[in-house]
Design an enzyme around this catalytic site. Sequence first.
Site, PDB file in Angstrom:
ATOM      1  N   CYS A 219      -6.799 -52.604 -19.424  1.00 13.14           N
ATOM      2  CA  CYS A 219      -5.739 -52.265 -18.461  1.00 13.14           C
ATOM      3  C   CYS A 219      -4.766 -51.196 -18.948  1.00 13.14           C
ATOM      4  CB  CYS A 219      -4.978 -53.524 -18.059  1.00 13.14           C
ATOM      5  SG  CYS A 219      -5.951 -54.589 -16.974  1.00 13.14           S
ATOM      6  N   GLN A 220      -4.537 -51.122 -20.260  1.00 10.11           N
ATOM      7  CA  GLN A 220      -3.620 -50.094 -20.730  1.00 10.11           C
ATOM      8  C   GLN A 220      -4.243 -48.716 -20.466  1.00 10.11           C
ATOM      9  OE1 GLN A 220      -2.711 -50.088 -24.958  1.00 10.11           O
ATOM     10  NE2 GLN A 220      -0.691 -49.228 -24.627  1.00 10.11           N
TER      11      GLN A 220
ATOM     12  N   PRO B 273     -14.093 -48.561 -25.043  1.00 14.48           N
ATOM     13  CA  PRO B 273     -13.671 -47.183 -25.328  1.00 14.48           C
ATOM     14  C   PRO B 273     -12.656 -47.011 -26.472  1.00 14.48           C
ATOM     15  CG  PRO B 273     -12.703 -47.963 -23.264  1.00 14.48           C
ATOM     16  CD  PRO B 273     -13.633 -49.032 -23.720  1.00 14.48           C
ATOM     17  N   TYR B 274     -12.086 -48.090 -26.959  1.00  7.07           N
ATOM     18  CA  TYR B 274     -11.068 -47.966 -28.016  1.00  7.07           C
ATOM     19  C   TYR B 274     -11.519 -48.678 -29.291  1.00  7.07           C
ATOM     20  CZ  TYR B 274      -8.195 -46.151 -24.308  1.00  7.07           C
ATOM     21  OH  TYR B 274      -7.725 -45.364 -23.283  1.00  7.07           O
TER      22      TYR B 274
ATOM     23  N   GLU C 110      -4.628 -54.639 -28.135  1.00  2.86           N
ATOM     24  CA  GLU C 110      -3.801 -55.774 -28.546  1.00  2.86           C
ATOM     25  C   GLU C 110      -3.557 -56.809 -27.457  1.00  2.86           C
ATOM     26  OE1 GLU C 110      -2.972 -52.566 -28.125  1.00  2.86           O
ATOM     27  OE2 GLU C 110      -0.917 -52.311 -27.407  1.00  2.86           O
TER      28      GLU C 110
ATOM     29  N   HIS D 162      -3.635 -53.362 -37.383  1.00  2.00           N
ATOM     30  CA  HIS D 162      -2.915 -52.616 -36.350  1.00  2.00           C
ATOM     31  C   HIS D 162      -2.674 -53.491 -35.116  1.00  2.00           C
ATOM     32  CE1 HIS D 162      -1.954 -48.853 -34.089  1.00  2.00           C
ATOM     33  NE2 HIS D 162      -2.418 -49.568 -33.072  1.00  2.00           N
ATOM     34  N   GLU D 163      -3.737 -54.096 -34.630  1.00  2.00           N
ATOM     35  CA  GLU D 163      -3.592 -54.899 -33.408  1.00  2.00           C
ATOM     36  C   GLU D 163      -2.718 -56.131 -33.655  1.00  2.00           C
ATOM     37  OE1 GLU D 163      -4.368 -53.092 -31.100  1.00  2.00           O
ATOM     38  OE2 GLU D 163      -5.852 -51.802 -32.080  1.00  2.00           O
TER      39      GLU D 163
ATOM     40  N   HIS E 188       0.867 -55.193 -33.305  1.00  2.00           N
ATOM     41  CA  HIS E 188       1.329 -55.078 -31.916  1.00  2.00           C
ATOM     42  C   HIS E 188       1.892 -56.397 -31.377  1.00  2.00           C
ATOM     43  CE1 HIS E 188       0.549 -51.031 -30.543  1.00  2.00           C
ATOM     44  NE2 HIS E 188      -0.745 -51.058 -30.830  1.00  2.00           N
TER      45      HIS E 188
ATOM     46  N   GLU F 150       3.299 -47.375 -30.519  1.00  3.64           N
ATOM     47  CA  GLU F 150       2.258 -46.991 -31.476  1.00  3.64           C
ATOM     48  C   GLU F 150       2.793 -46.495 -32.816  1.00  3.64           C
ATOM     49  OE1 GLU F 150      -0.617 -48.006 -31.103  1.00  3.64           O
ATOM     50  OE2 GLU F 150      -0.746 -48.373 -28.943  1.00  3.64           O
TER      51      GLU F 150
ATOM     52  N   ASP G 192      -3.759 -41.432 -19.475  1.00  2.00           N
ATOM     53  CA  ASP G 192      -5.042 -41.232 -20.169  1.00  2.00           C
ATOM     54  C   ASP G 192      -5.237 -39.759 -20.541  1.00  2.00           C
ATOM     55  OD1 ASP G 192      -5.771 -43.891 -20.077  1.00  2.00           O
ATOM     56  OD2 ASP G 192      -7.127 -43.675 -18.362  1.00  2.00           O
TER      57      ASP G 192
ATOM     58  N   TYR H  45       1.247 -41.845 -32.324  1.00  2.00           N
ATOM     59  CA  TYR H  45       0.923 -42.665 -33.493  1.00  2.00           C
ATOM     60  C   TYR H  45       1.456 -42.005 -34.767  1.00  2.00           C
ATOM     61  CZ  TYR H  45      -2.605 -45.093 -30.596  1.00  2.00           C
ATOM     62  OH  TYR H  45      -3.241 -45.812 -29.630  1.00  2.00           O
TER      63      TYR H  45
ATOM     64  N   MET I   6     -13.959 -43.696 -27.781  1.00  2.00           N
ATOM     65  CA  MET I   6     -13.562 -42.320 -27.447  1.00  2.00           C
ATOM     66  C   MET I   6     -13.134 -41.512 -28.668  1.00  2.00           C
ATOM     67  SD  MET I   6     -11.856 -42.301 -23.702  1.00  2.00           S
ATOM     68  CE  MET I   6     -10.644 -43.592 -23.873  1.00  2.00           C
TER      69      MET I   6
HETATM   70  N1  BES Z   1      -3.068 -49.996 -27.631  1.00  2.00           N
HETATM   71  C1  BES Z   1      -3.975 -49.167 -28.322  1.00  2.00           C
HETATM   72  C2  BES Z   1      -5.155 -48.731 -27.509  1.00  2.00           C
HETATM   73  C3  BES Z   1      -4.810 -48.000 -26.231  1.00  2.00           C
HETATM   74  C4  BES Z   1      -3.767 -47.109 -26.176  1.00  2.00           C
HETATM   75  C5  BES Z   1      -5.553 -48.227 -25.112  1.00  2.00           C
HETATM   76  C6  BES Z   1      -3.461 -46.461 -24.978  1.00  2.00           C
HETATM   77  C7  BES Z   1      -5.258 -47.575 -23.926  1.00  2.00           C
HETATM   78  C8  BES Z   1      -4.210 -46.692 -23.862  1.00  2.00           C
HETATM   79  C9  BES Z   1      -4.480 -49.825 -29.605  1.00  2.00           C
HETATM   80  O1  BES Z   1      -3.527 -50.603 -30.242  1.00  2.00           O
HETATM   81  C10 BES Z   1      -4.808 -48.726 -30.567  1.00  2.00           C
HETATM   82  O2  BES Z   1      -3.929 -47.994 -30.897  1.00  2.00           O
HETATM   83  N2  BES Z   1      -6.043 -48.640 -31.014  1.00  2.00           N
HETATM   84  C11 BES Z   1      -6.466 -47.669 -31.981  1.00  2.00           C
HETATM   85  C12 BES Z   1      -6.527 -48.330 -33.318  1.00  2.00           C
HETATM   86  C13 BES Z   1      -5.943 -47.653 -34.430  1.00  2.00           C
HETATM   87  C14 BES Z   1      -4.939 -46.615 -34.342  1.00  2.00           C
HETATM   88  C15 BES Z   1      -5.974 -48.397 -35.718  1.00  2.00           C
HETATM   89  C16 BES Z   1      -7.827 -47.176 -31.579  1.00  2.00           C
HETATM   90  O3  BES Z   1      -8.330 -47.606 -30.540  1.00  2.00           O
HETATM   91  O4  BES Z   1      -8.398 -46.335 -32.248  1.00  2.00           O
HETATM   92 ZN    ZN Z   2      -1.987 -49.411 -31.111  1.00  2.00          ZN
END
Ligand code: BES
Ligand code: ZN
Length: 613
Positions: free
Chosen positions: A137-138, A268-269, A273, A297-298, A301, A320, A378, A386, A567
Amino acid sequence: MTALSPEDPCSFSRPDECKVTNLDLILEVDFDSRKLCGYVDLSVQRMKDGVQNLILDTRDVSIQKITDADNCQELKYTLGENTGSFGSKLEVQLPVSSSTSNKVRVHYETSPQCTALQWLRPEQTAGKRQPYLFSQCQAIHARSMVPCQDTPAIKVPYTAKVTAPRDITILMSAVRLEPEPHPSDSCKLIHQFEQKVPIPTYLIAIVGGDLESRTIGPRSKVWTEKEMVEEAAKEFSETEKMIQTAEALLGPYIWGQYDLLVLPPSFPYGGMENPCLTFVTPTLLAGDKSLADVVAHEISHSWTGNLVTNRNWEHFWLNEGHTMFVERKITARLHDNEAFRQFLAMGGAKELEEEIEVVLKNGPYTRLIPDLKGVDPDDAFSIVPYEKGFTLLFYLETLLGGPAVFEKFLKAYVEKFKQQSIDSNQWKDFLYSYFTDKREVLDSVEWDKWFYDQGMPLVIPKYDDSLEVPCKQLSQRWSSASENELDQFNPGDLTSLTSVQVREFLALLVEEPPLSLTKVLKMEELYNLNAVRNSEVRFRWLRLCIKAQWRDAIPRVLDFVNEQGRMKFVRPLYRDLYGWEEARPIAIQNFQTHKGEMHNTTATMLAKDLKLT
Ligand code: BES
Ligand code: ZN
């Protein structure tokens, strides 16, 4: 165009006028028609006198009727034009009543185009026995799954009752209650969930599939298809230690359970979290726990993001940036190695440079706080929030007296804003009020530039480079060696490096001008990198191969982008292929062949990267 909220450029909702305070989902999962159908009860509260409407976000959902849940009377509503990414504004006429609160019931079903959900056929799963469903959903896809006020500015508790076929396990971002038998169909079960902590809608999540679990800690299980469950339990065995480290930094973990779900490869990620149930990509299964920092990381969050939440997506760095900062604190504490934290920070700063200069060309999305009016989050997504966010926090940590002092601030920050949604100015005001005795130091920070300037961060701290040096030395030897000097290299070059250092060694070379094909062939002969399964190493090695225009690497790149859809890996590899004239048509052809099987978001982003839209 229908006006978007002045508070959140990505939502139509107006919680300042009428706010959703609770959400109850009653849904059935239909794998045949690829739909969720049922209704959602939204408890609402009028925030001002004379408010007659409730405004919700929706996207591609079909609404059957809307009623007053208390007496089943139909309510009038209008559904606005479809704007694409932001969906359609749904305006519901509230019952004329003396009470300031109501419960609105929206009967609806999702459509097969629902961007939050990916439906997989049994053949697309590891076990090939059952279909599979998962959500993401994010940032603003919740509205395609549930009509709601899809803004992180408001938080609501939720419950859910989800009917599904008996052999499908359903999980959500909530605490699980005992499933109930279906009253009239013994082939179905009703799964029940409760999330008592108020959460923003982007944290609503659901998964359904042939799932098993293993206990990995006192409050943790790992869930996945049975083919991978043992492997996953080993890979993530440090989860409890990480949670405890996070608790030491930020205070108690309030969500009860912390489970992990290892998804099919098209997720896709790296990780997401979702409360009580972090979603992760199977590309973390390296066999040696070397990619478990995504779990750290998660976990982080659970405080920064899920307790203290960005008010809208322009302030995404609050989520982030803080989470990267805490993630690296956890990783360093687990290894008892501050130099390791600074090594990771340095690697992050290098990646940031590539992102800002090469990918984003110093454009508007390189701001820490971008302007998202009319922008799909997106499209703006990058590592900028980050790593620029991390850099600001590390810079402040040094400026304000070091880790001991700054860690106390972080804990106080979470305590102050937990269960709220805030913007960057509230964060900054709190920083000033916490460090009252350091006002002068804080005034020396060029806040407007940090927040709004495009391009690289104002200051890149001088990080401890003791772990970086061997990576850099080896990479420089490879870039500077002439082709008749290649006998200086030997298979032992990598044996003294950890897998994270090998990753860094390759990353450094990717940023240099392309290596010659001769060198890359030699590197393969000596280091046997084609055989490495670690996804982070493999990703950078494949990039290096493409840059050297090694034709035989193309099928290996295609294998990698076809067998997983993260991705972070797939987009740069497609971009690299696109940038090589000879490989461009092959990349486009491969995308056309596989897009039907891809996650919607990945396919949408790739189509843009490949300039097909
Ligand atoms: N919340 C994010 C993933 C996300 C962000 C999904 C924006 C949709 C929109 C998640 O916590 C994240 O940052 N994942 C990273 C991990 C990492 C930086 C360790 C990832 O997916 O690579
Ligand atoms: Zn994150």
